[in-house]
Scaffold this active site. Structure first.
Site, PDB file in Angstrom:
ATOM      1  N   ALA A  19       3.148  -0.669   4.893  1.00 41.16           N
ATOM      2  CA  ALA A  19       2.755  -0.714   6.306  1.00 41.16           C
ATOM      3  C   ALA A  19       2.199  -2.080   6.716  1.00 41.16           C
ATOM      4  O   ALA A  19       2.190  -2.416   7.903  1.00 41.16           O
ATOM      5  CB  ALA A  19       1.734   0.389   6.596  1.00 41.16           C
ATOM      6  N   ASN A  56       8.093  -5.484  -0.847  1.00 45.48           N
ATOM      7  CA  ASN A  56       8.018  -4.353   0.077  1.00 45.48           C
ATOM      8  C   ASN A  56       6.539  -4.267   0.449  1.00 45.48           C
ATOM      9  O   ASN A  56       5.728  -3.745  -0.320  1.00 45.48           O
ATOM     10  CB  ASN A  56       8.487  -3.058  -0.585  1.00 45.48           C
ATOM     11  CG  ASN A  56       8.444  -1.894   0.401  1.00 45.48           C
ATOM     12  OD1 ASN A  56       7.877  -2.016   1.483  1.00 45.48           O
ATOM     13  ND2 ASN A  56       9.044  -0.761   0.020  1.00 45.48           N
ATOM     14  N   GLU A 111      12.496  -9.639   2.039  1.00 41.88           N
ATOM     15  CA  GLU A 111      11.769  -8.442   2.483  1.00 41.88           C
ATOM     16  C   GLU A 111      12.638  -7.213   2.238  1.00 41.88           C
ATOM     17  O   GLU A 111      13.823  -7.223   2.599  1.00 41.88           O
ATOM     18  CB  GLU A 111      11.479  -8.582   3.978  1.00 41.88           C
ATOM     19  CG  GLU A 111      10.839  -7.360   4.589  1.00 41.88           C
ATOM     20  CD  GLU A 111      10.708  -7.473   6.119  1.00 41.88           C
ATOM     21  OE1 GLU A 111      11.053  -8.523   6.698  1.00 41.88           O
ATOM     22  OE2 GLU A 111      10.282  -6.472   6.713  1.00 41.88           O
ATOM     23  N   ARG A 123       5.030  12.410  -3.217  1.00 45.70           N
ATOM     24  CA  ARG A 123       5.020  13.077  -1.909  1.00 45.70           C
ATOM     25  C   ARG A 123       6.175  12.528  -1.066  1.00 45.70           C
ATOM     26  O   ARG A 123       6.743  11.500  -1.380  1.00 45.70           O
ATOM     27  CB  ARG A 123       3.700  12.772  -1.184  1.00 45.70           C
ATOM     28  CG  ARG A 123       2.530  13.636  -1.625  1.00 45.70           C
ATOM     29  CD  ARG A 123       1.356  13.420  -0.673  1.00 45.70           C
ATOM     30  NE  ARG A 123       1.824  13.503   0.736  1.00 45.70           N
ATOM     31  CZ  ARG A 123       1.161  12.969   1.765  1.00 45.70           C
ATOM     32  NH1 ARG A 123       0.049  12.325   1.570  1.00 45.70           N
ATOM     33  NH2 ARG A 123       1.629  13.089   2.989  1.00 45.70           N
ATOM     34  N   TYR A 145      11.254   8.988   1.320  1.00 39.65           N
ATOM     35  CA  TYR A 145      11.277   7.897   0.339  1.00 39.65           C
ATOM     36  C   TYR A 145      11.985   8.240  -0.976  1.00 39.65           C
ATOM     37  O   TYR A 145      11.940   7.447  -1.914  1.00 39.65           O
ATOM     38  CB  TYR A 145       9.828   7.448   0.038  1.00 39.65           C
ATOM     39  CG  TYR A 145       9.119   6.930   1.270  1.00 39.65           C
ATOM     40  CD1 TYR A 145       9.599   5.819   1.952  1.00 39.65           C
ATOM     41  CD2 TYR A 145       7.981   7.571   1.767  1.00 39.65           C
ATOM     42  CE1 TYR A 145       8.969   5.352   3.086  1.00 39.65           C
ATOM     43  CE2 TYR A 145       7.343   7.099   2.903  1.00 39.65           C
ATOM     44  CZ  TYR A 145       7.837   5.994   3.564  1.00 39.65           C
ATOM     45  OH  TYR A 145       7.220   5.519   4.683  1.00 39.65           O
ATOM     46  N   HIS A 169      12.841  -2.703   2.230  1.00 44.58           N
ATOM     47  CA  HIS A 169      12.221  -1.404   2.563  1.00 44.58           C
ATOM     48  C   HIS A 169      13.119  -0.289   2.071  1.00 44.58           C
ATOM     49  O   HIS A 169      14.351  -0.409   2.136  1.00 44.58           O
ATOM     50  CB  HIS A 169      12.037  -1.260   4.079  1.00 44.58           C
ATOM     51  CG  HIS A 169      11.108  -2.286   4.620  1.00 44.58           C
ATOM     52  ND1 HIS A 169       9.759  -2.209   4.482  1.00 44.58           N
ATOM     53  CD2 HIS A 169      11.366  -3.464   5.249  1.00 44.58           C
ATOM     54  CE1 HIS A 169       9.205  -3.291   5.015  1.00 44.58           C
ATOM     55  NE2 HIS A 169      10.164  -4.070   5.474  1.00 44.58           N
ATOM     56  N   PRO A 225       0.790  -1.222   0.000  1.00 44.54           N
ATOM     57  CA  PRO A 225       0.000   0.000   0.000  1.00 44.54           C
ATOM     58  C   PRO A 225       0.833   1.288   0.000  1.00 44.54           C
ATOM     59  O   PRO A 225       1.863   1.354   0.671  1.00 44.54           O
ATOM     60  CB  PRO A 225      -0.820  -0.095   1.293  1.00 44.54           C
ATOM     61  CG  PRO A 225      -0.173  -1.148   2.095  1.00 44.54           C
ATOM     62  CD  PRO A 225       0.491  -2.081   1.139  1.00 44.54           C
ATOM     63  N   ASN A 226       0.326   2.222  -0.791  1.00 48.50           N
ATOM     64  CA  ASN A 226       0.862   3.587  -0.883  1.00 48.50           C
ATOM     65  C   ASN A 226       2.165   3.697  -1.675  1.00 48.50           C
ATOM     66  O   ASN A 226       2.618   4.805  -1.957  1.00 48.50           O
ATOM     67  CB  ASN A 226       1.074   4.216   0.512  1.00 48.50           C
ATOM     68  CG  ASN A 226      -0.233   4.382   1.247  1.00 48.50           C
ATOM     69  OD1 ASN A 226      -1.206   4.891   0.657  1.00 48.50           O
ATOM     70  ND2 ASN A 226      -0.299   3.925   2.482  1.00 48.50           N
ATOM     71  N   ARG A 242      13.076   4.360  12.653  1.00 48.92           N
ATOM     72  CA  ARG A 242      11.885   5.219  12.606  1.00 48.92           C
ATOM     73  C   ARG A 242      10.991   4.959  13.830  1.00 48.92           C
ATOM     74  O   ARG A 242      11.457   4.460  14.836  1.00 48.92           O
ATOM     75  CB  ARG A 242      11.166   4.984  11.273  1.00 48.92           C
ATOM     76  CG  ARG A 242      12.064   5.352  10.075  1.00 48.92           C
ATOM     77  CD  ARG A 242      11.356   5.163   8.760  1.00 48.92           C
ATOM     78  NE  ARG A 242      10.172   6.024   8.647  1.00 48.92           N
ATOM     79  CZ  ARG A 242       9.246   5.900   7.688  1.00 48.92           C
ATOM     80  NH1 ARG A 242       9.372   4.974   6.770  1.00 48.92           N
ATOM     81  NH2 ARG A 242       8.206   6.712   7.649  1.00 48.92           N
TER      82      ARG A 242
END
Ligand code: CA2
Length: 540
Positions: A76, A73, A97, A17, A22, A99, A9-10, A106
């Site tokens: 969330a 990835n 995995e 943005r 990112y 990221h 997601p996203n 974070r």
């Protein structure tokens, strides 16, 4: 063969943005870079992105039939989707995995990855490169290796259960790590409180209570393993606490005698004693250390040290150990008085066999020297069947020969000592090896730490309890300190008690070494700093 790339997601918002977190690349950039790299590795990439958990689960199921491996990835979902975790698990494929950001730096909810335990690895924090690094690792270590490696001789059922065991262990490890880090934070709070109140960090009684509680929770069969585990955890926690206290230079025993800066020097050494006489190896070493100083011979090493403690000289030069003969025990005994090592030098030693003028090697029956020199030439002595006589110093052997006046008795000593006494050299180098060296040290009354110091020497006495030596040595391992040497010596006047002399590679006033000293000074019955010194090539 296909590699599936899944973005959660996203991630379709990349480049639109939040470039600080990112980067400014887009999802299309990620996918085209990934496809190009996969092609270089000989694979076809299939790229998939979805904002819906169910769609991702569905895609993972399909991959069972179509892909050789997956890079994911999960966005969330990483932090809470057990559905995605289980779907990864059922693929039976190697899944990596990745990221973009470093999730461990974070917010704390991002520190947990519920999919980590079912993936072969996790790469986080390298921006768009995380995808490429993940792909490379997946292909090289988990796809290609697997196909080229000879299959172990186990059935596929056994393989499955082995894989499952590994996953279970990964999951448990990740929980243990989280808990251990939490425990460390609490230990730090304890250290701060103890720093303020001056309380001792090592509380043996409290640790014993913790151990017996831990043992009480498990079966007898697991008791010893649990005790070892708890002792390790407590030791590492204490190390963190001592590290904090020593960096504030608070609350210390041994470290209190250390200077706060390493700016000592041997410049003021004008008069130096050594054991032996002119022509001895010790004289040669003393000259190497102090080319300008006045040198004073002393009958024995003990007399030389007495001259130092009585302030007749500024320093003493002594042999500490030999590459063939080992430690010079009398010097180790003398160092147990409050004396300090300020420098060392390794000096090549060649012993010759010297006799009266007219003597010949074939007629020699007895050889005379210091026991160390005799042991360094033991091969020759044994092969020739010679008897041995000990003297206090190799340099005294020629005098013995002259006084005896017997052509069947020879000295084992330096060429210069033999020539000075007018003896003839019967054999030039009688040592067992051609690389015989003796370590000489400069000994002072005060601790002098020079800026070029590279070695820390300490004396430790350990409590008489099981595992005392190994748990003490673990402190050095945990502090990433290398031990250059360790030897034990009897403690004078205490029958069957031994002191350990430990040499540690550590730059002047290295903080890890100071933390170790701080800890051991509290936890051992005796800790003595013998010196923090450098090699003799640049005398300050
Ligand atoms: O660092 C990563 O790759 C993450 O998986 C990204 C996820 C985040 O929830 C994970 O904790 C770490 C979020 C992706 C959101 O992507 C955006 C991209 C541009 C603008 C806004 C969000």
């Amino acid at each position: 063969m296909k590699i599936l790339l899944v973005n959660g997601p996203n991630l379709n918002m990349l480049g639109k943005r939040d470039p600080k977190q990112y980067g400014s690349f887009t999802l299309a950039d990620v996918e085209s870079l990934f496809t190009a790299r996969a092609a270089e590795l000989g694979f076809e990439a299939e790229c998939f992105q979805s904002n819906h958990e169910g769609e991702i689960v569905q895609k993972l199921h399909e991959a069972r039939e179509t892909a050789a491996g997956i890079v994911i990835n999960a966005g969330a979902f990483t932090h809470y989707s057990y559905a995605i975790r289980d779907a990864i698990d059922v693929t039976g494929l190697p899944v990596m995995e990745v990221h973009i950001s470093n999730i461990h730096e974070r917010e704390s909810f991002r520190h947990t990855s519920v999919i980590r335990a079912v993936c072969v690895g996790q790469i986080a924090g390298f921006g768009i490169n995380s995808y490429i690094m993940g792909l490379d690792q997946l292909v090289n270590d988990f796809i290609l290796k697997k196909t080229t490696e000879a299959k172990p001789d186990v059935s596929s059922e056994q393989q499955d259960s082995l894989q499952q065991c590994r996953r279970d262990i990964n999951e448990i490890d990740s929980q243990l790590i989280d808990l251990f880090v939490k425990r460390l934070r609490v230990s730090e709070r304890v250290a701060r409180a103890k720093g303020e109140s001056g309380g001792a960090i090592y509380d043996a009684a409290r640790e014993n209570v913790v151990i017996s509680n831990a043992r009480g929770k498990v079966s007898t069969q697991d008791g010893d393993a649990v005790e070892s585990f708890m002792r390790t955890i407590m030791r590492v926690s204490r190390e963190r606490q001592y590290d904090m206290l020593s960096s504030q230079r608070q609350n210390q025993n041994a470290t209190a005698i250390l200077p706060s800066v390493a700016d000592g020097s041997l410049e003021n050494v004008k008069c130096v004693a050594y054991g032996g006489k002119v022509g001895s190896y010790s004289e040669k070493a003393a000259r190497t250390f102090f080319p300008e100083a006045e040198l004073k011979p002393a009958w024995s090493f003990a007399d030389a040290c007495k001259a130092l403690t009585e302030r007749e000289v500024d320093a003493v030069v002594l042999p500490l150990a030999n590459t063939t003969g080992g430690p010079v025990d009398t010097v180790y005994q003398l160092l147990q008085q409050k004396l300090f090592i300020a420098r060392f030098a390794d000096i090549p030693v060649e012993h010759c066999i010297a006799g009266l003028p007219g003597a010949s090697l074939s007629e020699i029956k007895v050889v005379v020297s210091h026991p160390q020199a005799l042991s360094q030439c033991s091969n020759k002595i044994q092969a020739s069947g010679w008897n041995q006589v000990n003297v206090e110093n190799t340099a005294y052997a020629p005098k013995y020969i002259l006084e005896k006046g017997d052509a069947t008795v020879a000295a084992i000593c330096s060429r210069s000592a033999a020539e000075e006494a007018g003896l003839v050299i019967l054999e030039s180098n009688a040592c067992n090896t051609t690389c015989n060296q003796t370590r000489f040290i400069v000994v002072t009354r005060e601790l002098i730490v020079t800026p070029d110091a590279s070695r820390l020497s300490i004396i430790m006495q350990l409590p008489h309890k099981q595992g005392a030596l190994s748990s003490t040595l673990d402190v050095f391992t945990d502090m990433r300190l290398n031990l250059a040497g360790i030897c034990s010596q009897p403690v004078p006047d205490k029958p069957w008690e031994y002191a350990f002399f430990v040499d540690i590679d550590a730059k002047a006033l290295d903080s890890a070494a100071i933390a170790a000293l701080c800890q051991l000074s509290y936890e051992l019955p005796r800790l003595q700093i013998m010196g923090w010194y450098g090699a003799a090539n640049h005398l300050a």
